[in-house]
Design a protein around this motif. Sequence first.
Motif, short mmCIF file in Angstrom:
data_model
loop_
_atom_site.label_atom_id
_atom_site.label_comp_id
_atom_site.label_asym_id
_atom_site.label_seq_id
_atom_site.Cartn_x
_atom_site.Cartn_y
_atom_site.Cartn_z
N MET A 118 0.82 -1.20 0.00
CA MET A 118 0.00 0.00 0.00
C MET A 118 0.86 1.25 0.00
O MET A 118 0.55 2.23 -0.70
CB MET A 118 -0.95 0.00 1.20
N THR A 119 1.93 1.26 0.77
CA THR A 119 2.72 2.48 0.93
C THR A 119 4.21 2.19 0.74
O THR A 119 4.98 2.22 1.71
CB THR A 119 2.48 3.12 2.31
N PRO A 120 4.64 1.89 -0.47
CA PRO A 120 6.07 1.63 -0.68
C PRO A 120 6.91 2.82 -0.23
O PRO A 120 6.63 3.96 -0.57
CB PRO A 120 6.17 1.45 -2.20
N ASP A 121 7.95 2.50 0.57
CA ASP A 121 8.85 3.55 1.00
C ASP A 121 10.28 3.15 0.64
O ASP A 121 10.50 2.61 -0.44
CB ASP A 121 8.67 3.87 2.48
N ILE A 122 11.24 3.39 1.51
CA ILE A 122 12.63 3.26 1.08
C ILE A 122 13.06 1.83 0.82
O ILE A 122 14.00 1.60 0.05
CB ILE A 122 13.59 3.97 2.05
N ILE A 123 12.42 0.81 1.43
CA ILE A 123 12.86 -0.55 1.13
C ILE A 123 12.52 -0.92 -0.32
O ILE A 123 13.29 -1.62 -0.99
CB ILE A 123 12.31 -1.61 2.10
N TYR A 124 11.40 -0.41 -0.84
CA TYR A 124 11.10 -0.67 -2.25
C TYR A 124 11.96 0.20 -3.15
O TYR A 124 12.31 -0.20 -4.26
CB TYR A 124 9.61 -0.45 -2.51
N ASP A 125 12.31 1.40 -2.69
CA ASP A 125 13.25 2.23 -3.44
C ASP A 125 14.57 1.48 -3.61
O ASP A 125 15.18 1.48 -4.69
CB ASP A 125 13.49 3.53 -2.69
N GLN A 126 15.01 0.82 -2.54
CA GLN A 126 16.25 0.06 -2.59
C GLN A 126 16.13 -1.15 -3.52
O GLN A 126 17.03 -1.42 -4.33
CB GLN A 126 16.63 -0.37 -1.18
N MET A 127 15.04 -1.88 -3.43
CA MET A 127 14.87 -3.07 -4.26
C MET A 127 14.73 -2.71 -5.73
O MET A 127 15.30 -3.36 -6.61
CB MET A 127 13.66 -3.87 -3.77
N ILE A 128 14.01 -1.63 -6.01
CA ILE A 128 13.88 -1.16 -7.39
C ILE A 128 15.22 -0.68 -7.91
O ILE A 128 15.62 -0.99 -9.03
CB ILE A 128 12.81 -0.06 -7.47
N ILE A 182 11.12 4.48 -13.30
CA ILE A 182 9.89 4.75 -14.04
C ILE A 182 10.12 5.73 -15.19
O ILE A 182 9.65 5.53 -16.31
CB ILE A 182 8.80 5.28 -13.07
N GLU A 183 10.86 6.80 -14.92
CA GLU A 183 11.02 7.85 -15.92
C GLU A 183 12.17 7.58 -16.90
O GLU A 183 12.07 7.94 -18.07
CB GLU A 183 11.25 9.19 -15.22
N ASN A 184 13.24 6.96 -16.41
CA ASN A 184 14.45 6.82 -17.23
C ASN A 184 14.83 5.37 -17.53
O ASN A 184 15.80 5.12 -18.24
CB ASN A 184 15.63 7.51 -16.54
N GLY A 185 14.10 4.42 -16.94
CA GLY A 185 14.42 3.01 -17.18
C GLY A 185 15.72 2.57 -16.55
O GLY A 185 16.33 1.60 -17.01
N PHE A 186 16.16 3.24 -15.46
CA PHE A 186 17.40 2.88 -14.81
C PHE A 186 17.12 2.35 -13.40
O PHE A 186 16.44 2.99 -12.61
CB PHE A 186 18.34 4.09 -14.70
N PRO A 187 17.66 1.18 -13.04
CA PRO A 187 18.51 0.30 -13.86
C PRO A 187 17.74 -0.54 -14.87
O PRO A 187 18.33 -1.21 -15.69
CB PRO A 187 19.20 -0.58 -12.82
N ARG A 188 16.40 -0.49 -14.79
CA ARG A 188 15.55 -1.17 -15.76
C ARG A 188 14.17 -0.54 -15.68
O ARG A 188 13.80 0.09 -14.69
CB ARG A 188 15.44 -2.67 -15.45
N ARG A 189 13.40 -0.70 -16.73
CA ARG A 189 12.02 -0.20 -16.72
C ARG A 189 11.14 -1.13 -15.90
O ARG A 189 11.34 -2.34 -15.89
CB ARG A 189 11.48 -0.09 -18.14
#
Length: 285
Positions: A51-61, A89-96
């Motif tokens: 529901m509320t992705p924060d920094i752990i999802y930022d790290q995994m992404i 999302i915007e630049n595809g880095f490190p992947r889309r």
Amino acid sequence: MVSFLPLSRAVAENLHDGDAVAFEGFTHLIPTAAAHEAIRQGFSELTLIRMTPDIIYDQMIGMGMARKIIFSYLGNPGVGLLRRARDAIENGFPRRIEIEEHSHAGMANAYAAGAAGLPCAVFRGYRGAGLAAVNPNIRSVTCPFTGEVLAAVPAIRPDVTFIHAQKADRKGNVLVEGIIGIQKEAILAAKRAVVTVEEVVDNFDDFHPNLTVLPSWTIAAIAVVPGGSHPSYTHGYYIRDNAAYLEWDEIAADRDRFQDWMRRNVLEGRADDFAVRVKHLRTAA
């Protein structure tokens, strides 16, 4: 039967490449240690649900682990952007990555439908909102009794859900205190569930009977990880590390600095490091 396992084994036995996985928590009890272990083990092609992705999802992404995210809020709470997610999302880095955005009500109802074994959630919602225009999984149904047009979204059924909690007893039942998010429904909706806890106690006889308890039969594995929610807080154990969230905004803004931080603090770290990180944040139970 629930198993008490080291975190590394609990993650390895329950998470697989390509899984749909929820690391759920709301304000506190965010399962950071479990997410870091998943990063160390290098899983890929994950669908990340929360529901509320924060920094752990930022790290995994940012580590390239995600194929898709399903969410209802995306940000560093109290600070601003998730910069690694935005870069993907915007630049595809490190992947889309593919994104599927919902409202909080949509996600909560979808988890509840998954927990109930239903194929979809039906509720009042999304009226006047534009999300349905960009999310084909937001649809409508007409009530057969009243004729009212209602919103409908697919049930969320993760392959595995990870949560953090205060206590487990020796039989494997889990107790949660403080603010409750959608953790209970996320556990019940999942095929497998892993819980990290601050401690194991003999029983719950001394605790209020209305505290949330997840019975042992809902859980595949429990790992004892004191401090495992840092930098979020665990009610009754330690407070929120606000400085860490502010620092993350600067770390994540630079790709090279992000990679260096992840190497030093996650890839070369261990689950028991969390107890050290929260030492100065401890509070009276």
